[in-house]
Write an enzyme that holds these catalytic residues in place. Structure first.
Site, PDB file in Angstrom:
ATOM      1  NE  ARG A 195     -24.657-133.547 -52.195  1.00  0.00           N
ATOM      2  CZ  ARG A 195     -25.115-132.330 -52.501  1.00  0.00           C
ATOM      3  NH1 ARG A 195     -25.441-132.028 -53.737  1.00  0.00           N
ATOM      4  NH2 ARG A 195     -25.245-131.413 -51.563  1.00  0.00           N
ATOM      5  CB  SER A 225     -23.644-133.081 -45.184  1.00  0.00           C
ATOM      6  OG  SER A 225     -23.945-131.718 -45.011  1.00  0.00           O
ATOM      7  CD  GLU A 257     -24.525-135.032 -48.846  1.00  0.00           C
ATOM      8  OE1 GLU A 257     -24.005-133.925 -49.093  1.00  0.00           O
ATOM      9  OE2 GLU A 257     -25.709-135.161 -48.516  1.00  0.00           O
TER      10      GLU A 257
END
Length: 310
Positions: free
Chosen positions: A167, A216, A298
């Site tokens: 990420r 998310s 996130e």
């Protein structure tokens, strides 16, 4: 506007960002620049004072802009940056092309980039955040990207330059990705279309896709997404530790942890960025108290909080 370079695109002062994010929250950017094309973007960044902060923004799908807004020039790419070209198994897409559109166009040409189909957002953000789904990540298919540096130079970036991690990448501050090339696997267009339909059906059954969300909210405790790679372990999922802490359906103002999937933060209507971020922090605190596990965001959160009413 006298201190700013001449542009052919659109430069707007004090532009509210709420309607540019999926969660529909956010205060104003000092400026919003929507360049006409690559040359317009490069010239603007080259001639813009180095003291001015630049924040590249995609379609706002994984973003909370705080209520006080951003003291920066927000750069948002549009029609001049959304082309999709397929040559053999290589797919080159502009940074503003939606991930879903790239997956579909590739599939029609018999190239498997189906993992992009259910990822919300555009290609620039997908590269920047090494987006992934169903066991595949951008890094697995990445060939190269074009970007404009903060100094206005047009550069080509390799995987070594970006240093893909979970990420995240090492894209320098203020650089703007403008297009990317991926290498897919050859496949039958009909099979690829069926696979993408199955992915969409599964997503819609398990996620609150009709609500205002940003995907998310937290990483799984192991640091991986809920789909992850084949070698990931899934002993702990973010939704599970949120449930265990009693936070499924929890609310704060207009913000709520979804009843359908408790790792999705939703704007039920009228939420502020402070509501959303505050609820998220409350969830993190409760999970830590309950299990000793520290959840990591996130969703990207940027900007300043709203000025105090005092």
């Amino acid at each position: 506007m006298s201190d700013f370079p001449e542009v052919r695109g659109r430069l707007s002062e004090k532009r509210m960002l709420a309607d540019l994010t999926w969660l529909r929250v956010g205060g104003p950017a000092d400026w919003l620049f929507q360049p006409a094309d690559l040359d317009d973007l490069a010239a603007f960044l080259r001639d813009l004072s180095p003291s001015v902060m630049v924040f590249p923004m995609g379609v706002g799908s994984n973003l909370i802009v705080r209520d006080g807004g951003l003291r920066a020039v927000v750069i948002r790419l549009g029609r001049g940056f959304n082309s999709i070209e397929v040559e053999g198994t290589r797919v080159t897409a502009g940074a503003a092309a939606l991930d879903a559109h790239v997956a579909r166009r590739a599939g029609e040409a018999g190239v498997d980039l189906t993992f992009l189909r259910t990822i919300p957002g555009a290609i620039g953000g997908a590269v920047r955040m090494n987006a992934g789904c169903y066991g595949s990540y951008v890094a697995d298919h990445f060939v190269e990207a074009q970007a404009v540096s903060r100094a206005g130079e047009v550069v080509t970036l390799s995987a070594d330059d970006l240093k893909f991690q979970y990420r995240q990448t090492d894209l320098p501050e203020g650089w703007v990705i403008t297009r990317a090339t991926f290498d897919g696997v050859a496949g039958d267009p009909e099979d690829l279309a069926m696979r993408m339909e199955a992915q969409l059906k599964k997503r819609d059954e398990t996620q609150p896709t009709k609500d205002r969300t940003a995907g998310s909210t937290f990483r799984n405790p192991a640091g991986f997404s809920s789909t992850g790679r084949a070698d990931d372990t899934h002993d702990l999922k973010a939704w599970k530790v949120i449930d265990n802490a009693g936070m499924r359906g929890a609310t704060r103002g207009g913000a709520q942890m979804s009843e359908k999937h408790s790792n999705f933060l939703i704007n039920t209507g009228g939420a502020t960025a402070a509501d959303l971020e505050g609820l998220g922090e409350e969830v993190r605190k409760k999970v830590f108290q309950d299990s000793g596990i520290e959840l990591h965001w996130e969703i990207m959160r940027v900007g300043e909080t709203a000025p105090s009413a005092d």
